[in-house]
Structures are given as C-alpha cells and as structure tokens.
Scaffold this motif. Structure first.
Motif, PDB file in Angstrom:
ATOM      1  N   LYS A 238       0.833  -1.179   0.000  1.00  0.00           N
ATOM      2  CA  LYS A 238       0.000   0.000   0.000  1.00  0.00           C
ATOM      3  C   LYS A 238       0.879   1.243   0.000  1.00  0.00           C
ATOM      4  N   ASN A 239       0.517   2.246  -0.798  1.00  0.00           N
ATOM      5  CA  ASN A 239       1.331   3.465  -0.936  1.00  0.00           C
ATOM      6  C   ASN A 239       2.777   3.091  -1.284  1.00  0.00           C
ATOM      7  N   ASN A 240       2.908   2.334  -2.370  1.00  0.00           N
ATOM      8  CA  ASN A 240       4.233   1.814  -2.724  1.00  0.00           C
ATOM      9  C   ASN A 240       5.198   2.873  -3.226  1.00  0.00           C
ATOM     10  N   THR A 241       4.699   4.075  -3.460  1.00  0.00           N
ATOM     11  CA  THR A 241       5.581   5.129  -4.006  1.00  0.00           C
ATOM     12  C   THR A 241       5.331   6.454  -3.284  1.00  0.00           C
ATOM     13  N   SER A 242       6.408   7.165  -3.015  1.00  0.00           N
ATOM     14  CA  SER A 242       6.284   8.522  -2.483  1.00  0.00           C
ATOM     15  C   SER A 242       7.296   9.414  -3.190  1.00  0.00           C
ATOM     16  N   ILE A 243       6.825  10.579  -3.612  1.00  0.00           N
ATOM     17  CA  ILE A 243       7.679  11.556  -4.295  1.00  0.00           C
ATOM     18  C   ILE A 243       7.712  12.807  -3.431  1.00  0.00           C
ATOM     19  N   THR A 244       8.913  13.308  -3.173  1.00  0.00           N
ATOM     20  CA  THR A 244       9.064  14.464  -2.294  1.00  0.00           C
ATOM     21  C   THR A 244       9.549  15.673  -3.079  1.00  0.00           C
ATOM     22  N   PHE A 245       8.940  16.821  -2.796  1.00  0.00           N
ATOM     23  CA  PHE A 245       9.304  18.084  -3.427  1.00  0.00           C
ATOM     24  C   PHE A 245       9.744  19.062  -2.346  1.00  0.00           C
ATOM     25  N   SER A 246      10.685  19.918  -2.702  1.00  0.00           N
ATOM     26  CA  SER A 246      11.074  21.021  -1.832  1.00  0.00           C
ATOM     27  C   SER A 246      10.639  22.326  -2.491  1.00  0.00           C
ATOM     28  N   VAL A 247       9.888  23.133  -1.757  1.00  0.00           N
ATOM     29  CA  VAL A 247       9.401  24.421  -2.264  1.00  0.00           C
ATOM     30  C   VAL A 247      10.039  25.531  -1.437  1.00  0.00           C
ATOM     31  N   ASN A 248      10.606  26.535  -2.114  1.00  0.00           N
ATOM     32  CA  ASN A 248      11.281  27.611  -1.380  1.00  0.00           C
ATOM     33  C   ASN A 248      10.281  28.491  -0.635  1.00  0.00           C
ATOM     34  N   ALA A 249      10.794  29.316   0.273  1.00  0.00           N
ATOM     35  CA  ALA A 249       9.954  30.123   1.155  1.00  0.00           C
ATOM     36  C   ALA A 249       9.079  31.104   0.389  1.00  0.00           C
ATOM     37  N   SER A 250       9.573  31.619  -0.716  1.00  0.00           N
ATOM     38  CA  SER A 250       8.800  32.586  -1.497  1.00  0.00           C
ATOM     39  C   SER A 250       7.798  31.917  -2.431  1.00  0.00           C
ATOM     40  N   MET A 251       7.813  30.587  -2.464  1.00  0.00           N
ATOM     41  CA  MET A 251       6.869  29.784  -3.258  1.00  0.00           C
ATOM     42  C   MET A 251       6.879  30.175  -4.736  1.00  0.00           C
ATOM     43  N   ASP A 252       8.072  30.252  -5.286  1.00  0.00           N
ATOM     44  CA  ASP A 252       8.184  30.527  -6.719  1.00  0.00           C
ATOM     45  C   ASP A 252       9.127  29.553  -7.401  1.00  0.00           C
ATOM     46  N   ASN A 253       9.527  28.514  -6.676  1.00  0.00           N
ATOM     47  CA  ASN A 253      10.417  27.511  -7.263  1.00  0.00           C
ATOM     48  C   ASN A 253      10.302  26.203  -6.478  1.00  0.00           C
ATOM     49  N   TYR A 254      10.490  25.102  -7.176  1.00  0.00           N
ATOM     50  CA  TYR A 254      10.460  23.799  -6.506  1.00  0.00           C
ATOM     51  C   TYR A 254      11.488  22.873  -7.140  1.00  0.00           C
ATOM     52  N   VAL A 255      11.897  21.843  -6.394  1.00  0.00           N
ATOM     53  CA  VAL A 255      12.771  20.798  -6.923  1.00  0.00           C
ATOM     54  C   VAL A 255      12.251  19.464  -6.416  1.00  0.00           C
ATOM     55  N   VAL A 256      12.512  18.414  -7.196  1.00  0.00           N
ATOM     56  CA  VAL A 256      12.181  17.064  -6.750  1.00  0.00           C
ATOM     57  C   VAL A 256      13.335  16.600  -5.876  1.00  0.00           C
ATOM     58  N   SER A 257      13.061  16.347  -4.616  1.00  0.00           N
ATOM     59  CA  SER A 257      14.136  16.064  -3.667  1.00  0.00           C
ATOM     60  C   SER A 257      14.147  14.650  -3.111  1.00  0.00           C
ATOM     61  N   GLY A 258      13.191  13.825  -3.500  1.00  0.00           N
ATOM     62  CA  GLY A 258      13.190  12.470  -2.963  1.00  0.00           C
ATOM     63  C   GLY A 258      12.260  11.533  -3.699  1.00  0.00           C
ATOM     64  N   LEU A 259      12.593  10.259  -3.675  1.00  0.00           N
ATOM     65  CA  LEU A 259      11.764   9.217  -4.284  1.00  0.00           C
ATOM     66  C   LEU A 259      11.925   7.930  -3.492  1.00  0.00           C
ATOM     67  N   LYS A 260      10.816   7.372  -3.079  1.00  0.00           N
ATOM     68  CA  LYS A 260      10.815   6.083  -2.413  1.00  0.00           C
ATOM     69  C   LYS A 260       9.881   5.146  -3.162  1.00  0.00           C
ATOM     70  N   VAL A 261      10.388   3.946  -3.436  1.00  0.00           N
ATOM     71  CA  VAL A 261       9.569   2.925  -4.073  1.00  0.00           C
ATOM     72  C   VAL A 261       9.714   1.653  -3.251  1.00  0.00           C
ATOM     73  N   ASN A 262       8.607   1.061  -2.876  1.00  0.00           N
ATOM     74  CA  ASN A 262       8.617  -0.116  -2.005  1.00  0.00           C
ATOM     75  C   ASN A 262       9.367   0.151  -0.702  1.00  0.00           C
ATOM     76  N   ASP A 263       9.244   1.380  -0.182  1.00  0.00           N
ATOM     77  CA  ASP A 263       9.890   1.809   1.070  1.00  0.00           C
ATOM     78  C   ASP A 263      11.412   1.852   0.976  1.00  0.00           C
ATOM     79  N   ILE A 264      11.940   1.900  -0.222  1.00  0.00           N
ATOM     80  CA  ILE A 264      13.389   1.991  -0.427  1.00  0.00           C
ATOM     81  C   ILE A 264      13.701   3.311  -1.121  1.00  0.00           C
TER      82      ILE A 264
END
Length: 281
Positions: A238-264
C-alpha cells in the motif's frame, strides 16, 4: 308599471370571488386587488420594494459587465465580486425583514436568507400574487451567469484541482505552498496535480514547513513505476511510491528532492522518474 309579483329570479347569486367565475372576471378582480394593495402599501414597503427592483437590475448590469471582461482574473476581482454580492444580499435581507414584520410571514425571511435568488419571486407573490417579471429576471440571471462561468471555466477548473481534500494531511500554514506546487505547469502544459492524478492512484498529500520558511511536500500513493534492472513498484504494498518536493519560502520555485519505491530510497532516480511522469499522457 313594473309588476313585482311577476318578477322571478331563478339563478344563484353571482360571487365575483368564486373560482367558477369567468377567466376575464378573475383577471379583472386580481388587477383590482393589486391596485388596492399598491395604493395601501406602507411607505417603508414601497421604498424597500424599489430597492429590490434596483438590486435586480443592478445584478443583470453587473453580469453584463463581467461578460464584457471576458476571462478576467478571479483573484484580482475577488473583492469586487464579494462586495457586489453582499450588497445585493443585504438589500434582499433588509426588505425581507420589513416584509416579515408587515405580513407576519416568517417564510419570507427564510427564503431571503437561504435562497436569496428566489426572494424576488417570493416577494412579488406575497405582495401582488404574481411573479412573471421576477421569473424572467431569474431566467436572465441564470443565462448570464452561465456565460460568465463559461468564460472562467479554465480558472475554476484549476482552482478546484488544487483544493485541499479530506485525505490530505498538512496544517493550514502549508496550504499556500501545496496549492502553488499543485498548480505549477510542467513542459507538457499540465499542472503537477494532473501529472500526479495520471500516474498515482489513491494518493495523499503531506507537507511540513521548515524553520527557514521552505516546505517539504510529499505525495504518496500506488504506482506502477519501473526502472529496468533497478526497481519495480510492488502492487502488493500500500502506498508503494512517495515523491518528495522542496518548495522555497517565497513559493516561486520547486525541486524534486526524494523518491521512495517499495519503502526503499531511490533519490538518485528522482528527477529521471519525475521527468518521465511529466511526459506521460
């Protein structure tokens, strides 16, 4: 000489107020009643009635104005929309209070409070037992509103998409950051929320605010992600995937900062996987 003894009157007396009288008689009597009512209405009721009519005309004029603006920016005009709506609502409520006091019918105020669009119909029916003009006004209102909504559909669709759902898990201080991220458009022209919907099933958004004002936003759900020779999402988890984003304080830019698949953790593949997800569909 007129002979009273020979006079016979076998017909029943004519009751002008009975339902059985002719349609023309009914119409004439109704007009007579309305005339009497209008001439005996208290001044305050006449005055608030004029305000209601002005408000009704004002609504239609305002809708024509919005139509002339085309696909105007909702956020930039939100104050105008709110203030106009409150002004019209206020007129209806004020008149409804007067009508309730004078007519001793609480239903008039209830209609004004809960269904203000139908209030002019109710008022006219209670006052003069007719509602043709008010029905036409209501029809015109819905038609013009439909044109306005058609012009604003893309904006309204986007706003609905980025709204928080009951499943999302984050505090109010993260609302704006999550809305920003969901609404960002990728190279395909789709918003991030649409990319997630196309690639992740049964997803949940989580977010937290860092001490420096930036945000960590994670979306978790079920996917069929696969990188040959590296990983494949296990559909039994269940919930085999999680994607993490980092958003800056001014909320005008983001980056993909993490990926988990099968809890790895597969952080080194995060940007590659995200890029492919953005291209799909």
């Amino acid at each position: 000489m007129y002979n009273n003894n020979n006079f016979e009157f076998n017909d029943e007396p004519v009751d002008l107020t009975s339902p059985g009288r002719s349609a023309q008689a009914q119409q004439n009597y109704a007009q007579y009643e309305n005339t009497i009512k209008r001439t005996t209405d208290p001044f305050i009721m006449k005055f608030t009635g004029i305000l209601v009519k002005v408000a009704m005309v004002g609504v239609l004029v305002f809708l024509f104005y919005l139509i002339s603006l085309g696909a105007f920016d909702i956020d930039e005009n939100i104050s105008l929309l709110k203030n106009t709506g409150l002004a019209i609502y206020g007129v209806f409520i004020f008149d409804a209070i007067v009508m309730t006091v004078l007519n001793k019918r609480f239903s008039i105020l209830v209609i004004a409070l809960i269904f203000p669009l139908f209030y002019p119909l109710k008022r006219s029916y209670v006052t003069y037992n007719r509602k043709n003009i008010q029905a036409l006004w209501l029809a015109a209102f819905f038609i013009l509103t439909g044109v306005v909504l058609n012009n604003l559909y893309p904006q309204l669709y986007n706003k609905v998409q980025v709204m928080k759902t009951s499943r999302d898990e984050y505090t109010s201080e993260c609302n704006d950051a999550v809305k920003y991220l969901k609404g960002v458009k990728v190279e395909s022209g789709n918003m991030i929320i649409e990319v997630i919907k196309d690639n992740v099933d049964d997803y949940i958004w989580k977010a937290e605010k860092n001490a420096n004002g930036s945000y960590i936003i994670t979306v978790k759900g079920d996917t069929e992600l696969e990188v040959d020779g590296v990983f494949r999402a296990d559909e039994m988890i269940k919930n085999n995937t999680s994607i993490t984003f980092s958003v800056n304080a001014s909320m005008d830019n983001y980056v993909v900062s993490g990926l988990k698949v099968n809890d790895i953790d597969y952080i080194s593949y995060a940007n590659i996987v995200w890029s492919e997800m953005c291209k799909s569909k």
